[in-house]
Every structure is written in C-alpha cells, then in structure tokens.
Design a protein around this motif. Structure first.
Motif, PDB file in Angstrom:
ATOM      1  N   ALA A  77       0.827  -1.200   0.000  1.00  0.00           N
ATOM      2  CA  ALA A  77       0.000   0.000   0.000  1.00  0.00           C
ATOM      3  C   ALA A  77       0.865   1.256   0.000  1.00  0.00           C
ATOM      4  CB  ALA A  77      -0.938   0.004   1.200  1.00  0.00           C
ATOM      5  N   GLU A 127       1.112   4.111  -2.772  1.00  0.00           N
ATOM      6  CA  GLU A 127       0.904   5.507  -2.412  1.00  0.00           C
ATOM      7  C   GLU A 127       1.971   6.391  -3.050  1.00  0.00           C
ATOM      8  OE1 GLU A 127      -1.711   7.885  -0.841  1.00  0.00           O
ATOM      9  OE2 GLU A 127      -1.715   6.009   0.293  1.00  0.00           O
ATOM     10  N   LEU A 162      -5.329  -0.271  -9.123  1.00  0.00           N
ATOM     11  CA  LEU A 162      -4.739  -0.918  -7.952  1.00  0.00           C
ATOM     12  C   LEU A 162      -5.405  -2.273  -7.713  1.00  0.00           C
ATOM     13  CD1 LEU A 162      -4.733   2.133  -5.487  1.00  0.00           C
ATOM     14  CD2 LEU A 162      -2.894   1.416  -7.027  1.00  0.00           C
ATOM     15  N   GLU A 163      -4.645  -3.212  -7.196  1.00  0.00           N
ATOM     16  CA  GLU A 163      -5.193  -4.527  -6.871  1.00  0.00           C
ATOM     17  C   GLU A 163      -4.592  -5.032  -5.568  1.00  0.00           C
ATOM     18  OE1 GLU A 163      -4.079  -7.658  -9.536  1.00  0.00           O
ATOM     19  OE2 GLU A 163      -2.073  -6.858  -9.860  1.00  0.00           O
ATOM     20  N   ARG A 171      -4.791  -1.745  -2.824  1.00  0.00           N
ATOM     21  CA  ARG A 171      -6.056  -1.013  -2.950  1.00  0.00           C
ATOM     22  C   ARG A 171      -6.279  -0.038  -1.800  1.00  0.00           C
ATOM     23  NH1 ARG A 171     -10.280  -5.794  -3.945  1.00  0.00           N
ATOM     24  NH2 ARG A 171      -8.920  -6.729  -2.371  1.00  0.00           N
ATOM     25  N   THR A 200      -6.753   6.123  -0.153  1.00  0.00           N
ATOM     26  CA  THR A 200      -8.124   6.140   0.356  1.00  0.00           C
ATOM     27  C   THR A 200      -8.439   7.406   1.122  1.00  0.00           C
ATOM     28  OG1 THR A 200      -7.363   4.883   2.289  1.00  0.00           O
ATOM     29  CG2 THR A 200      -8.336   3.642   0.465  1.00  0.00           C
ATOM     30  N   VAL A 232      -8.484   6.770  -9.782  1.00  0.00           N
ATOM     31  CA  VAL A 232      -7.959   5.559  -9.161  1.00  0.00           C
ATOM     32  C   VAL A 232      -9.036   4.481  -9.210  1.00  0.00           C
ATOM     33  CG1 VAL A 232      -7.021   4.511  -7.074  1.00  0.00           C
ATOM     34  CG2 VAL A 232      -6.448   6.876  -7.644  1.00  0.00           C
ATOM     35  N   ARG A 273      -9.896   0.656  -8.112  1.00  0.00           N
ATOM     36  CA  ARG A 273      -9.505  -0.437  -7.223  1.00  0.00           C
ATOM     37  C   ARG A 273     -10.151  -1.721  -7.711  1.00  0.00           C
ATOM     38  NH1 ARG A 273      -9.692   4.300  -4.540  1.00  0.00           N
ATOM     39  NH2 ARG A 273      -7.851   4.742  -3.261  1.00  0.00           N
ATOM     40  N   GLY A 276      -6.390  -7.741 -11.337  1.00  0.00           N
ATOM     41  CA  GLY A 276      -6.072  -6.415 -11.820  1.00  0.00           C
ATOM     42  C   GLY A 276      -6.007  -6.304 -13.329  1.00  0.00           C
TER      43      GLY A 276
END
Length: 310
Positions: free
Chosen positions: A192, A196, A230-231, A235, A239, A254, A256, A261
């Motif tokens: 993650a 990011e 994203l996968e 994901r 957020t 984005v 998810r 994916g």
C-alpha cells in the motif's frame, strides 16, 4: 508552430493601469526584430467541448488591432507559460482558472523570445467578460467559422495545426502492480505504501504534464487523462483522498480492482478507446496484458517510460 507573433517595428501596447512588471517590455533579436515580452509571452486557447473556441477581437490601438486572436500577453518575471496564459486570460477575458482543464502547449522558440500557446478545455460553462481595455469583443466562435474571421497573423499561422488537435485526448492507464514491482525498493514489505508513492508521482504528472514526444504527439507538452489501477493490498492506497489524486485539473482516477487487476486494466483501456480518447497508452511490462490491450487499439509503454516522465 505559432508563427507571426513578432514585428520588425511597432508601437508597444498601451500601458496597463498600476505598476508594470519587468516583463512588460520589448525583446529584441539579433536582426533588430522586436517581440513583446521581455521573458516571452503566452496565450490561452480554450474550447467549450461543444465545437466552439473563445476568441478575442483585439482593440484597434493594439498591434494588429481589429483582428481576432486569443487572450494573452507578456510573461512576468519568473512566471511559467501556463501560469502566464491563465493569468492573462483572467485579466483580459474573465476566464476562471478553475474552469480550465489543460490539454497541451505549443511552443514557438525564436532563440531570443518564445511564445507559448496553452490549450485547454472548459470543465464547466462560463461566459467571458471584457475585463480590460484590450478587447473589442470576446466570443465563443464555432470552430468551422474561425477561418472566416480576420485573424491575428500569429494565431492564423498556428490555427490549422491547433484545430487538427482540438479533439485529441490522450489517456494513460497505469498497471500499478507491474510498475511498482519493477523497482526492487522493498515494495513487497508495504504494498500500500509503495502504491501511495506511485500515486504521488502520477499526481505530479497529472499537474505538470508529459512531453509530447513521449506520446508520439505534436506540440510541446500534453496533459493526458490518467487512470491508475490498484489490486490486492495496494487497494488501500489513496483512500484518504477520495476517488482521485492530484491538485487542480486534471486529476488521476484511481480504480480499485475487485479481483484480478489485469481484467480491470483491460476494461479501463477499452472504455477509454470507446470514449474516443486517443492515443490510449497502457503502462505495463506484462506480455499477456500487452497483447490484450493492443488488440483493443491501445499502445503500451514499459514502467521505465513512467519514471522518465518525472
């Protein structure tokens, strides 16, 4: 690309009210040719997404007065071309800078002076307002009627190429898992967090654009639409910022992926192609995925392409 903005000799524009910026002066070439703007100049060509562009009927006392062109003027000291074009269009035509999605820039470079045409699309309806004394009129002109007007020589020379690209909308779809996995920086310890960092990089590109050459497109710089897929554990990235990332326009969408994916990437590429975006570029090094998206008409760039844009 944007010829004719210079003059061998001319009376400078009438002085604006208030203090003048050091940029409000002539640049003089080796042969004595003069061009307005000590640090170059820039203007904004904006279309409304419905087949019209915003043009300015120039006041008679200005250089090439009585002709039609785009709002623009001299760049201020230390000011980039995009900022200058948005500022000038706000000052001359009341164009709200938060209503413009950047599309591309076209650059004329004479060595001693540059003119940058900043091209954008209105993200919401607005009506221009004559905000200073440099305009006789401001009008949304249908694209197929622009050639009927007496055009400023510089704008007239650049208009054919600009018109040809009015509907061009590049779209970049990023296979986040593949791009993140291409650099051995410990991403597997924090998927993650690695995603990011990728979103942050894409956000910067969404704001700053990419070179035209990197997309095999004309002009100088383009602002594509961006979709980042994203996968898995990645994901969770982004957020805290809602559905998109990026400051200003355009932002990066984005997606998810609920499951695999690659399927989400193919769906995103298909949707972009069907919408009419072009070129559609998928950033991935996955061979199977490459074949799937190329079958849809999309182009493919490796993860290194994305890093080169930073």
């Amino acid at each position: 690309m944007c010829k004719g903005w210079t003059v061998p000799d001319a009376t400078p524009p009438g002085p604006p009210p208030g203090p003048r910026d050091p940029g409000d002066a002539w640049s003089v070439g080796p042969d004595g040719t003069k061009a307005w703007g000590r640090f170059g100049a820039a203007g904004l060509l904006v279309d409304d997404g419905a087949g019209r562009v915003l043009l300015q009927h120039r006041v008679e006392w200005s250089h090439h007065g009585g002709t039609w062109g785009i709002p623009g003027g001299a760049r201020h000291q230390g000011e980039d071309a995009v900022t200058a074009a948005l500022r000038e269009s706000a000052e001359e035509a009341g164009v709200p800078d938060d209503a413009i999605d950047l599309r591309h820039t076209a650059l004329l470079d004479l060595g001693f002076w540059t003119y940058t045409t900043v091209v954008g699309r209105a993200s919401r309806p607005f009506e221009p307002v004559i905000a200073d004394r440099e305009s006789l009129a401001l009008s949304w002109i249908p694209i197929d009627q622009v050639d009927d007007l007496p055009l400023h020589p510089g704008f007239g020379a650049s208009w054919p190429a600009l018109r040809a690209a009015v509907t061009t909308t590049p779209h970049v779809v990023v296979d986040a898992a593949n791009v993140v996995g291409s650099v051995p920086d410990g991403w597997w310890k924090d998927r993650a967090g690695a995603a990011e960092r990728l979103l942050s990089s894409v956000s910067a590109l969404a704001a700053g654009g990419v070179s035209a050459a990197s997309l095999d497109l004309p002009f100088a710089r383009w602002w594509p639409r961006w979709t980042v897929v994203l996968e898995g554990e990645a994901r969770a990235a982004g957020t805290g910022g809602g559905a998109g990332v990026g400051v200003g326009t355009p932002v990066a969408e984005v997606l998810r992926a609920p499951a695999f994916g690659d399927d989400a990437i193919v769906d995103a590429a298909r949707a972009a192609v069907e919408t009419g975006d072009s070129p559609v570029v998928v950033v991935t090094a996955d061979r199977e995925l490459r074949a799937r998206v190329e079958a849809l008409g999309a182009a493919v760039r490796g993860p290194g392409w994305l890093r080169e844009q930073r």
